[in-house]
Motif scaffolding. Structure first.
Motif, mmCIF file in Angstrom:
data_model
loop_
_atom_site.group_PDB
_atom_site.id
_atom_site.type_symbol
_atom_site.label_atom_id
_atom_site.label_comp_id
_atom_site.label_asym_id
_atom_site.label_seq_id
_atom_site.Cartn_x
_atom_site.Cartn_y
_atom_site.Cartn_z
ATOM 1 N N PRO A 1 0.839 -1.200 0.000
ATOM 2 C CA PRO A 1 0.000 0.000 0.000
ATOM 3 C C PRO A 1 0.876 1.253 0.000
ATOM 4 N N VAL A 2 0.277 2.387 -0.321
ATOM 5 C CA VAL A 2 1.002 3.654 -0.309
ATOM 6 C C VAL A 2 1.275 4.086 1.135
ATOM 7 N N ASP A 3 2.499 4.526 1.370
ATOM 8 C CA ASP A 3 2.903 4.986 2.697
ATOM 9 C C ASP A 3 2.507 6.445 2.913
ATOM 10 N N VAL A 4 2.208 6.765 4.166
ATOM 11 C CA VAL A 4 1.867 8.130 4.562
ATOM 12 C C VAL A 4 2.798 8.569 5.686
ATOM 13 N N VAL A 5 3.282 9.795 5.580
ATOM 14 C CA VAL A 5 4.031 10.437 6.658
ATOM 15 C C VAL A 5 3.142 11.562 7.182
ATOM 16 N N GLU A 6 2.613 11.385 8.392
ATOM 17 C CA GLU A 6 1.674 12.355 8.970
ATOM 18 C C GLU A 6 2.448 13.290 9.887
ATOM 19 N N ILE A 7 2.405 14.600 9.602
ATOM 20 C CA ILE A 7 3.319 15.557 10.230
ATOM 21 C C ILE A 7 2.722 16.290 11.425
ATOM 22 N N GLY A 8 1.546 15.890 11.884
ATOM 23 C CA GLY A 8 0.923 16.570 13.019
ATOM 24 C C GLY A 8 1.726 16.440 14.300
ATOM 25 N N GLU A 9 1.323 17.214 15.300
ATOM 26 C CA GLU A 9 2.107 17.292 16.530
ATOM 27 C C GLU A 9 1.890 16.109 17.478
ATOM 28 N N SER A 10 0.757 15.417 17.389
ATOM 29 C CA SER A 10 0.437 14.361 18.351
ATOM 30 C C SER A 10 1.079 13.037 17.973
ATOM 31 N N ARG A 11 1.491 12.307 18.983
ATOM 32 C CA ARG A 11 1.991 10.945 18.784
ATOM 33 C C ARG A 11 0.793 10.000 18.811
ATOM 34 N N ARG A 12 0.587 9.274 17.745
ATOM 35 C CA ARG A 12 -0.576 8.404 17.624
ATOM 36 C C ARG A 12 -0.250 6.976 18.051
ATOM 37 N N LYS A 13 -1.265 6.101 18.012
ATOM 38 C CA LYS A 13 -1.103 4.715 18.445
ATOM 39 C C LYS A 13 -1.149 3.766 17.249
ATOM 40 N N ILE A 14 -0.508 2.630 17.398
ATOM 41 C CA ILE A 14 -0.563 1.602 16.364
ATOM 42 C C ILE A 14 -2.027 1.200 16.132
ATOM 43 N N GLY A 15 -2.443 1.201 14.877
ATOM 44 C CA GLY A 15 -3.806 0.833 14.539
ATOM 45 C C GLY A 15 -4.796 1.973 14.558
ATOM 46 N N GLU A 16 -4.387 3.139 15.022
ATOM 47 C CA GLU A 16 -5.295 4.281 15.030
ATOM 48 C C GLU A 16 -5.616 4.694 13.589
ATOM 49 N N ILE A 17 -6.841 5.111 13.372
ATOM 50 C CA ILE A 17 -7.278 5.520 12.035
ATOM 51 C C ILE A 17 -7.582 7.001 12.058
ATOM 52 N N LEU A 18 -6.862 7.758 11.251
ATOM 53 C CA LEU A 18 -7.002 9.206 11.217
ATOM 54 C C LEU A 18 -7.583 9.662 9.893
ATOM 55 N N ARG A 19 -8.327 10.763 9.942
ATOM 56 C CA ARG A 19 -8.757 11.428 8.720
ATOM 57 C C ARG A 19 -7.688 12.452 8.358
ATOM 58 N N VAL A 20 -7.110 12.330 7.180
ATOM 59 C CA VAL A 20 -5.999 13.193 6.796
ATOM 60 C C VAL A 20 -6.260 13.843 5.445
ATOM 61 N N LYS A 21 -5.548 14.939 5.192
ATOM 62 C CA LYS A 21 -5.540 15.529 3.858
ATOM 63 C C LYS A 21 -4.101 15.519 3.346
ATOM 64 N N PRO A 22 -3.898 15.049 2.125
ATOM 65 C CA PRO A 22 -2.560 15.001 1.534
ATOM 66 C C PRO A 22 -2.066 16.412 1.218
#
Length: 294
Positions: free
Chosen positions: A170-191
């Motif tokens: 699958p395509v990889d995503v680098v999410e640059i937000g300030e919060s540290r997320r958890k494994i398996g968490e599902i976020l709504r993001v904009k590229p």
């Protein structure tokens, strides 16, 4: 002992559903259109599919085994307790240029977690090499994971990136937000941008994105905004992925597209093309090899 936690893949204002043999995805408009709603068993026409909506679905994240062991797996389940695939069953499109993003590696950690694309229901596990768990030589500075329902086709040569073939993931995503997320968490993001990494001759896209709940999300909508509000971040991402294999004695990774990040429109183009490749994979129009399609 296995533990479980629950996360929502959509808030109360979003209509979507989990992919199954009979359920499909539907934007609020009631038309699939450019959202590429996809199904596995019904004959489809490109970008025009029959869909069914389910309101505000929930996904359970269930861990099996102990972290940092060969047996550790993070499975995804629907409301009925049935296992689902974070790669195939989580919808990609949420409408208005917003996408679901599945976290594999939280920021400021170094265990190399990934979706097990060759295992049933594609749980998240720690990658291995020669029977040993893999770690990055230093922490990754951003949340890292995948866009569901995308696939980089290893038989498809990209004429814009040195003819490199897809890396079969699958395509990889680098999410640059300030919060540290958890494994398996599902976020709504904009590229926001995309980097065309070439890893041992394979094309491995890195889509740079931001979670909608980040304090700076409203300020960044394209590549120039990233440079303004997250100065140096795109260069830091490129350099991190360029160099992370060097401590293991491997050469630096390369990047296409002039060694620079492409803008949001290009990132959306990458997402669309790899979503279409995934659709062909799911419909078995192209060989899947050892990949799990359930």
């Amino acid at each position: 002992m296995a533990t479980a936690r629950v996360v929502a893949i959509a808030n109360t204002t979003t209509t979507s559903c989990l992919l199954s043999n009979t359920a499909h995805f539907l934007p609020k408009s009631g038309l699939c259109g450019s959202s590429l709603c996809l199904t596995r068993r019904v004959a489809l026409t490109r970008r025009s599919f029959t869909c069914t909506a389910i309101y505000n679905p929930q996904v359970q994240i269930k861990e099996q085994g102990q972290p940092e062991t060969l047996d550790y797996r993070v499975f995804f389940q629907d409301n009925s307790g049935k296992k689902i695939s974070p790669w195939h069953d989580i919808p990609l499109h949420l409408g208005d240029g917003i996408f679901n993003f599945v976290v594999e590696i939280p920021k400021e950690s170094n265990a190399k977690m990934e979706v097990a694309t060759d295992e049933p229901h594609t749980p998240i596990k720690q990658d291995t090499k020669k029977g040993k768990l893999r770690y990055y030589p230093y922490n990754i500075n951003w949340n890292y994971g995948l866009l569901p329902q995308t696939w980089e086709d290893p038989s498809l040569a990209n004429s814009e990136v040195e003819g490199a073939l897809g890396d079969n993931d699958p395509v990889d995503v680098v999410e640059i937000g300030e919060s540290r997320r958890k494994i398996g968490e599902i976020l709504r993001v904009k590229p926001l941008a995309a980097l065309a990494m070439i890893d041992e001759g394979e094309l491995d896209w890195k889509v740079v994105a931001i979670s909608l709940d980040d304090p700076k999300a409203s300020l960044v909508n394209d590549i120039d905004d990233v440079e303004k509000h997250f100065p140096g971040t795109l260069t830091a991402i490129r350099d991190w992925f360029r160099d992370y294999k060097i401590p293991d004695g491997k050469p630096a990774n390369k990047f296409g597209l002039g060694n620079k990040a492409a803008n949001k429109d290009y990132a959306l183009k990458v997402i669309t093309e790899t979503n279409e490749s995934w659709a062909k994979l799911i419909k078995r129009s192209v060989p899947g090899g050892e990949l799990s399609l359930v």
